[in-house]
Design a protein around this motif. Structure first.
Motif, mmCIF file in Angstrom:
data_model
loop_
_atom_site.group_PDB
_atom_site.id
_atom_site.type_symbol
_atom_site.label_atom_id
_atom_site.label_comp_id
_atom_site.label_asym_id
_atom_site.label_seq_id
_atom_site.Cartn_x
_atom_site.Cartn_y
_atom_site.Cartn_z
ATOM 1 N N ALA A 193 26.810 40.933 50.931
ATOM 2 C CA ALA A 193 28.254 40.727 51.089
ATOM 3 C C ALA A 193 28.572 39.332 51.613
ATOM 4 O O ALA A 193 29.555 38.708 51.209
ATOM 5 N N ASP A 194 27.742 38.807 52.516
ATOM 6 C CA ASP A 194 28.017 37.493 53.095
ATOM 7 C C ASP A 194 27.898 36.373 52.068
ATOM 8 O O ASP A 194 28.471 35.295 52.242
ATOM 9 N N GLU A 195 27.123 36.594 51.023
ATOM 10 C CA GLU A 195 26.890 35.549 50.027
ATOM 11 C C GLU A 195 27.600 35.828 48.697
ATOM 12 O O GLU A 195 27.566 34.988 47.793
ATOM 13 N N ALA A 196 28.229 36.976 48.570
ATOM 14 C CA ALA A 196 28.838 37.362 47.293
ATOM 15 C C ALA A 196 30.091 36.546 47.018
ATOM 16 O O ALA A 196 30.799 36.106 47.935
ATOM 17 N N ASP A 197 30.345 36.346 45.749
ATOM 18 C CA ASP A 197 31.602 35.762 45.301
ATOM 19 C C ASP A 197 32.482 36.868 44.729
ATOM 20 O O ASP A 197 31.986 37.866 44.201
ATOM 21 N N TYR A 198 33.780 36.667 44.830
ATOM 22 C CA TYR A 198 34.741 37.661 44.367
ATOM 23 C C TYR A 198 35.695 37.008 43.374
ATOM 24 O O TYR A 198 36.023 35.834 43.485
ATOM 25 N N ARG A 199 36.142 37.807 42.411
ATOM 26 C CA ARG A 199 37.058 37.321 41.383
ATOM 27 C C ARG A 199 37.923 38.491 40.917
ATOM 28 O O ARG A 199 37.539 39.649 41.091
ATOM 29 N N LEU A 200 39.047 38.199 40.344
ATOM 30 C CA LEU A 200 39.880 39.252 39.792
ATOM 31 C C LEU A 200 39.190 39.880 38.594
ATOM 32 O O LEU A 200 38.620 39.188 37.756
ATOM 33 N N SER A 201 39.257 41.210 38.511
ATOM 34 C CA SER A 201 38.782 41.923 37.329
ATOM 35 C C SER A 201 39.835 41.785 36.229
ATOM 36 O O SER A 201 40.957 41.327 36.479
ATOM 37 N N PRO A 202 39.524 42.199 34.993
ATOM 38 C CA PRO A 202 40.563 42.183 33.947
ATOM 39 C C PRO A 202 41.831 42.954 34.338
ATOM 40 O O PRO A 202 42.934 42.436 34.124
ATOM 41 N N PRO A 203 41.731 44.178 34.913
ATOM 42 C CA PRO A 203 42.987 44.816 35.352
ATOM 43 C C PRO A 203 43.689 44.029 36.448
ATOM 44 O O PRO A 203 44.921 44.025 36.511
ATOM 45 N N GLY A 204 42.933 43.381 37.334
ATOM 46 C CA GLY A 204 43.557 42.550 38.358
ATOM 47 C C GLY A 204 44.287 41.372 37.763
ATOM 48 O O GLY A 204 45.408 41.031 38.175
ATOM 49 N N GLN A 205 43.670 40.723 36.765
ATOM 50 C CA GLN A 205 44.335 39.623 36.078
ATOM 51 C C GLN A 205 45.582 40.109 35.343
ATOM 52 O O GLN A 205 46.587 39.393 35.273
ATOM 53 N N ALA A 206 45.518 41.327 34.833
ATOM 54 C CA ALA A 206 46.642 41.868 34.070
ATOM 55 C C ALA A 206 47.825 42.237 34.956
ATOM 56 O O ALA A 206 48.879 42.625 34.446
ATOM 57 N N LEU A 207 47.691 42.118 36.288
ATOM 58 C CA LEU A 207 48.820 42.332 37.189
ATOM 59 C C LEU A 207 49.812 41.174 37.142
ATOM 60 O O LEU A 207 50.873 41.253 37.770
ATOM 61 N N ALA A 208 49.484 40.116 36.417
ATOM 62 C CA ALA A 208 50.365 38.949 36.374
ATOM 63 C C ALA A 208 51.811 39.310 36.035
ATOM 64 O O ALA A 208 52.739 38.882 36.740
ATOM 65 N N PRO A 209 52.076 40.096 34.978
ATOM 66 C CA PRO A 209 53.485 40.429 34.695
ATOM 67 C C PRO A 209 54.152 41.207 35.823
ATOM 68 O O PRO A 209 55.352 41.054 36.063
ATOM 69 N N VAL A 210 53.380 42.051 36.517
ATOM 70 C CA VAL A 210 53.933 42.829 37.627
ATOM 71 C C VAL A 210 54.386 41.907 38.743
ATOM 72 O O VAL A 210 55.524 41.996 39.242
ATOM 73 N N TYR A 211 53.498 41.004 39.152
ATOM 74 C CA TYR A 211 53.853 40.113 40.256
ATOM 75 C C TYR A 211 54.917 39.105 39.850
ATOM 76 O O TYR A 211 55.766 38.719 40.669
#
Length: 298
Positions: A193-211
């Motif tokens: 966990a201390d070394e992991a990178d995080y990124r938006l998943s496809p559903p997370g990216q698809a929240l763009a119209p919502v936000y």
């Protein structure tokens, strides 16, 4: 305003969106708004359409929504009071349509049932909205998602500095794990966990119209201006929204006497609010594509 380490204009916009989510996320708020979307109703009429609410639960909700400016309370005479949408919440209906579209596409559902009644389909749309709000309205969820959208792939330390300043670094890991479990965020499963990178998943990216829609509504701008949003203004390419990637949320709705069939909605920009929430209009269904995966939802 929520504390963040984001640039001031982004912080102000995020705060307005978070405040909007705080108005919509409490249990039954969306259900009440959609119940009176077709016409103003008396208390007894609203209660009849929401029979699972016990006595004493509806009045506080109506008072709160009225005080928040989302309902208009009109006294027609002695003991004759109706509740209807305010101009502010009428403008909200297209935003709810965008939220419903995301939920219909990305929230995990059981095997689709045969088409039901118009009431059942409308209830399924509301459930998609409610369940989507559970995900993005969770504590620190939206600031983290905005940080990842703005930064791209990031470390937990960078996300914590953006979304949770003043908290220890250890506080961000449970929030990130929850978003990974909800499939809004991706990470490397074979990395500490201390070394992991995080990124938006496809559903997370698809929240763009919502936000984008929530941001436009929060500032009183038309949704046609939403595409210029500084953080979410560039929707993901169609190839990024891959099949088999599904977000999940446990529904807060009680088990109805006759379960409403799951509805899959189509994110069409031409939807009208009446087509979503009026019991007189059927809601268009989307054909299922393959086997759905992901955690439990309902």
């Amino acid at each position: 305003m929520i504390p963040t380490g984001l640039p001031r204009p982004v912080h102000a916009d995020l705060s307005r969106v978070s405040e909007s989510l705080g108005m919509l996320s409490p249990r039954w708020n969306v259900q009440i708004l959609t119940t009176v979307s077709a016409q103003a109703l008396r208390y007894t009429e609203i209660k009849a359409r929401m029979p699972w609410l016990q006595d004493g639960q509806l009045h506080p909700k109506l008072r709160w929504l009225t005080a928040a400016g989302l309902l208009d309370r009109t006294e027609h005479g002695t003991r004759h009071v109706t509740y209807g949408l305010s101009a502010r919440s009428t403008d909200l209906l297209p935003v709810l349509a965008v939220i419903a579209a995301w939920g219909g596409t990305h929230l995990e559902k059981p095997t689709p049932a045969p088409p039901g009644t118009a009431d059942a389909r409308a209830g399924a749309v509301v459930q998609n909205i409610e369940d989507t709000l559970v995900l993005i309205g969770a504590r620190h969820a939206t600031p983290i998602l905005w940080s990842l959208q703005a930064r791209g792939t990031s470390s937990a330390k960078a996300v914590a500095a953006d979304a949770m300043p003043g908290h220890g670094l250890s506080a961000v890991y449970p929030r990130l794990r929850q978003l990974v479990d909800d499939r809004l965020v991706d990470t490397d499963t074979d990395t500490d966990a201390d070394e992991a990178d995080y990124r938006l998943s496809p559903p997370g990216q698809a929240l763009a119209p919502v936000y984008r829609a929530l941001s436009a509504w929060a500032t009183g701008r038309p949704l046609t201006d939403a595409a210029t949003h500084p953080v979410w203004g560039h929707p993901p390419a169609p190839s990024q929204v891959a099949g088999g990637m599904w977000a999940s949320a446990a529904s807060r709705l009680p088990a109805p006497a006759a379960p409403a069939p799951a509805l899959q909605t189509t994110p069409s920009a031409q939807w009208r609010a009446g087509e979503l929430f009026s019991h007189r209009h059927p809601v268009p269904a989307r054909a299922s594509a393959g086997t759905l995966t992901g955690g439990h939802r309902r």
